[in-house]
Design a protein around this motif. Structure first.
Motif, mmCIF file in Angstrom:
data_model
loop_
_atom_site.group_PDB
_atom_site.id
_atom_site.type_symbol
_atom_site.label_atom_id
_atom_site.label_comp_id
_atom_site.label_asym_id
_atom_site.label_seq_id
_atom_site.Cartn_x
_atom_site.Cartn_y
_atom_site.Cartn_z
ATOM 1 N N TRP A 75 35.503 -4.155 -40.460
ATOM 2 C CA TRP A 75 34.893 -3.928 -41.718
ATOM 3 C C TRP A 75 33.434 -4.174 -41.833
ATOM 4 C CZ3 TRP A 75 39.340 -7.060 -44.518
ATOM 5 C CH2 TRP A 75 40.513 -6.611 -44.398
ATOM 6 N N ILE A 76 32.941 -5.331 -41.233
ATOM 7 C CA ILE A 76 31.472 -5.454 -41.068
ATOM 8 C C ILE A 76 30.741 -4.389 -40.488
ATOM 9 C CG2 ILE A 76 29.726 -7.078 -40.194
ATOM 10 C CD1 ILE A 76 31.878 -9.398 -40.330
ATOM 11 N N LEU A 77 31.226 -3.981 -39.368
ATOM 12 C CA LEU A 77 30.586 -2.841 -38.727
ATOM 13 C C LEU A 77 30.576 -1.629 -39.540
ATOM 14 C CD1 LEU A 77 31.821 -3.306 -35.002
ATOM 15 C CD2 LEU A 77 29.539 -3.860 -35.972
ATOM 16 N N ASN A 78 31.695 -1.116 -40.087
ATOM 17 C CA ASN A 78 31.584 -0.033 -41.056
ATOM 18 C C ASN A 78 30.617 -0.252 -42.280
ATOM 19 O OD1 ASN A 78 33.712 0.914 -39.431
ATOM 20 N ND2 ASN A 78 35.366 0.326 -40.894
ATOM 21 N N SER A 79 30.617 -1.389 -42.996
ATOM 22 C CA SER A 79 29.886 -1.553 -44.151
ATOM 23 C C SER A 79 28.341 -1.695 -43.562
ATOM 24 C CB SER A 79 30.114 -2.822 -44.774
ATOM 25 O OG SER A 79 31.283 -2.856 -45.542
ATOM 26 N N LEU A 80 28.138 -2.252 -42.536
ATOM 27 C CA LEU A 80 26.588 -2.345 -41.870
ATOM 28 C C LEU A 80 26.320 -0.861 -41.468
ATOM 29 C CD1 LEU A 80 24.665 -4.399 -41.473
ATOM 30 C CD2 LEU A 80 25.354 -4.715 -39.233
ATOM 31 N N PHE A 81 26.968 -0.060 -40.824
ATOM 32 C CA PHE A 81 26.499 1.121 -40.512
ATOM 33 C C PHE A 81 26.406 2.200 -41.501
ATOM 34 C CE2 PHE A 81 27.388 5.424 -38.928
ATOM 35 C CZ PHE A 81 26.473 5.414 -37.872
ATOM 36 N N ALA A 82 27.389 2.024 -42.582
ATOM 37 C CA ALA A 82 27.174 3.029 -43.643
ATOM 38 C C ALA A 82 25.941 2.516 -44.572
ATOM 39 C CB ALA A 82 28.348 2.900 -44.716
ATOM 40 N N ILE A 221 38.449 6.238 -48.608
ATOM 41 C CA ILE A 221 38.949 5.672 -47.429
ATOM 42 C C ILE A 221 40.416 5.192 -47.649
ATOM 43 C CG2 ILE A 221 38.710 3.759 -45.669
ATOM 44 C CD1 ILE A 221 36.403 5.831 -45.734
ATOM 45 N N ARG A 222 41.343 5.564 -46.873
ATOM 46 C CA ARG A 222 42.702 5.112 -46.855
ATOM 47 C C ARG A 222 43.122 4.300 -45.823
ATOM 48 N NH1 ARG A 222 42.519 5.892 -51.251
ATOM 49 N NH2 ARG A 222 43.350 7.579 -52.748
ATOM 50 N N LYS A 223 42.472 4.553 -44.695
ATOM 51 C CA LYS A 223 43.005 3.758 -43.542
ATOM 52 C C LYS A 223 42.244 2.468 -43.530
ATOM 53 C CE LYS A 223 43.630 7.887 -40.664
ATOM 54 N NZ LYS A 223 43.418 8.580 -39.346
ATOM 55 N N GLU A 224 43.097 1.400 -43.154
ATOM 56 C CA GLU A 224 42.719 -0.180 -43.266
ATOM 57 C C GLU A 224 41.587 -0.003 -42.084
ATOM 58 O OE1 GLU A 224 44.782 -4.538 -43.247
ATOM 59 O OE2 GLU A 224 45.125 -3.320 -41.490
ATOM 60 N N ILE A 225 41.724 0.347 -40.982
ATOM 61 C CA ILE A 225 40.420 0.392 -39.826
ATOM 62 C C ILE A 225 39.283 1.036 -40.229
ATOM 63 C CG2 ILE A 225 41.132 2.275 -38.602
ATOM 64 C CD1 ILE A 225 40.366 -1.173 -37.176
ATOM 65 N N ALA A 226 39.114 1.965 -41.314
ATOM 66 C CA ALA A 226 38.068 2.516 -41.570
ATOM 67 C C ALA A 226 37.387 1.950 -43.080
ATOM 68 C CB ALA A 226 38.254 4.088 -42.002
ATOM 69 N N MET A 227 38.140 0.725 -43.455
ATOM 70 C CA MET A 227 37.901 0.049 -44.729
ATOM 71 C C MET A 227 36.221 -0.496 -44.604
ATOM 72 S SD MET A 227 41.088 -1.377 -46.268
ATOM 73 C CE MET A 227 42.528 -0.468 -47.005
ATOM 74 N N THR A 228 35.428 -0.576 -45.702
ATOM 75 C CA THR A 228 34.365 -1.513 -45.819
ATOM 76 C C THR A 228 34.575 -2.629 -46.405
ATOM 77 O OG1 THR A 228 33.743 -0.467 -48.068
ATOM 78 C CG2 THR A 228 32.883 0.585 -46.023
ATOM 79 N N LEU A 229 33.790 -3.511 -46.261
ATOM 80 C CA LEU A 229 34.165 -4.882 -46.928
ATOM 81 C C LEU A 229 34.742 -5.161 -48.209
ATOM 82 C CD1 LEU A 229 31.005 -6.788 -44.884
ATOM 83 C CD2 LEU A 229 33.309 -7.130 -44.527
ATOM 84 N N PRO A 230 34.015 -4.420 -48.971
ATOM 85 C CA PRO A 230 34.707 -4.633 -50.630
ATOM 86 C C PRO A 230 36.158 -4.302 -50.633
ATOM 87 C CG PRO A 230 32.573 -3.841 -50.642
ATOM 88 C CD PRO A 230 32.731 -3.763 -49.272
ATOM 89 N N ILE A 231 36.401 -3.077 -50.115
ATOM 90 C CA ILE A 231 37.928 -2.842 -50.136
ATOM 91 C C ILE A 231 38.530 -3.656 -49.144
ATOM 92 C CG2 ILE A 231 39.385 -0.535 -49.726
ATOM 93 C CD1 ILE A 231 37.032 -0.220 -51.798
ATOM 94 N N GLY A 232 38.210 -4.173 -48.174
ATOM 95 C CA GLY A 232 38.984 -4.849 -47.242
ATOM 96 C C GLY A 232 39.374 -6.148 -47.743
ATOM 97 N N MET A 233 38.186 -6.936 -48.568
ATOM 98 C CA MET A 233 38.643 -8.054 -49.144
ATOM 99 C C MET A 233 39.441 -7.933 -50.157
ATOM 100 S SD MET A 233 34.652 -9.184 -48.959
ATOM 101 C CE MET A 233 34.728 -10.741 -50.026
ATOM 102 N N ALA A 234 39.411 -7.022 -51.064
ATOM 103 C CA ALA A 234 40.516 -6.645 -52.306
ATOM 104 C C ALA A 234 41.603 -6.338 -51.556
ATOM 105 C CB ALA A 234 39.903 -5.422 -52.846
ATOM 106 N N ASN A 235 41.787 -5.762 -50.366
ATOM 107 C CA ASN A 235 43.158 -5.576 -49.769
ATOM 108 C C ASN A 235 43.578 -6.868 -49.222
ATOM 109 O OD1 ASN A 235 45.167 -3.714 -48.749
ATOM 110 N ND2 ASN A 235 44.193 -4.022 -47.008
#
Length: 283
Positions: A75-82, A221-235
């Motif tokens: 999630w960190i890498l996804n958010s950072l890259f985006a 985003i629907r897949k957990e592995i592709a989530m960003t930090l805000p969505i992952g933390m809510a999840n």
């Protein structure tokens, strides 16, 4: 002399009172963040105990559980890259567009710029459905690109860079053209350094907006592995099974880690950011 001393004393008292108010306001604003950091080292039971601001011990259990139970590093890498990709592309496009609107004449320029400003009045939730349809038909859902494309040319960013491009002296541009410099060379070597404070201000705003973006990643985003930090933390908090306690400790640890990049980036470009805001105020 008495009146003069009285004025000096009053000035000192006023300055002291103002500094005291600012310090108290700063402490009050920092308290939630300090409590968050402190709670990241506590157990869930200890978090809800009254009058326990500091943890009993510096346990790293919440941080270990955070990375072992959820794909937090991804999630960190996804958010950072985006966030980085959005910021770099948005700065490039908005600075080019702002410079063009400020320094070039072309047909329909004023109407196009007016339409650009009017588009800032459209709330983003209204654009969510058409954006999702476009992204879906392009086959870009559940990808980082879907988080970047809608935000690479923000109208408010173009307007902001247009205001800073006005500072670039026309005589300097004409001198470069006489010396044989091309338009792109003029932009990158002459205009862009002068627009640096504006780039810093817009870069920080764009990065933080992308880093904290919740609504659009929630839809795209629907897949957990592709989530960003805000969505992952809510999840983390909503995906708890029935009868289980929400993982408040790991959530506090996640919130602490999420704040680090934005604080670090702000401290790195703080000088340019303040200079940019000051120049914008003078403008």
């Amino acid at each position: 002399m008495n009146k003069k001393n009285h004025r000096i004393t009053s000035s000192h008292i006023g300055s002291f009172a103002m500094n005291l108010i600012v310090w108290l306001g700063g402490v009050l604003m920092l308290l939630p963040f300090l409590w968050m950091v402190s709670s990241s080292f506590k157990t869930t039971e200890e978090i809800f105990q009254p009058a326990t601001f500091f943890p009993k011990g510096l346990s790293m259990f919440n941080y270990q559980q955070l990375f072992h139970t959820w794909p937090f590093s991804r999630w960190i890498l996804n958010s950072l890259f985006a966030a980085l990709l959005t910021t770099v592309v948005a700065l490039f496009i908005t600075s080019l567009a702002g410079f063009a609107f400020a320094k070039y004449r072309f047909k329909g320029k004023q109407k196009l710029f007016t339409g650009l400003l009017l588009s800032t009045m459209i709330p983003f939730p209204i654009l969510v459905v058409p954006l999702f349809v476009i992204i879906s038909r392009l086959g870009l859902t559940n990808s980082i690109i879907s988080l970047v494309l809608p935000f690479i040319a923000p109208p408010i960013g173009i307007f902001l860079m247009n205001q800073y491009a006005e500072y670039v002296p026309n005589a300097l541009l004409d001198s470069a053209r006489i010396d044989g410099a091309g338009e792109l060379r003029i932009f990158f070597q002459i205009a862009l350094p002068i627009m640096k404070p504006g780039l810093a201000s817009l870069g920080i705003i764009t990065f933080i907006n992308s880093w904290n973006n919740f609504l659009w990643p929630l839809i795209a985003i629907r897949k957990e592995i592709a989530m960003t930090l805000p969505i992952g933390m809510a999840n983390m908090l909503t995906g708890v099974s029935a009868g289980s306690a929400p993982p408040y400790g790991p959530a506090m640890a996640a919130s602490t880690l999420v704040c680090i990049p934005t604080v670090a980036i702000f401290l790195a470009v703080q000088k340019y950011y303040i200079k940019g805001l000051t120049a914008g105020a003078v403008k």
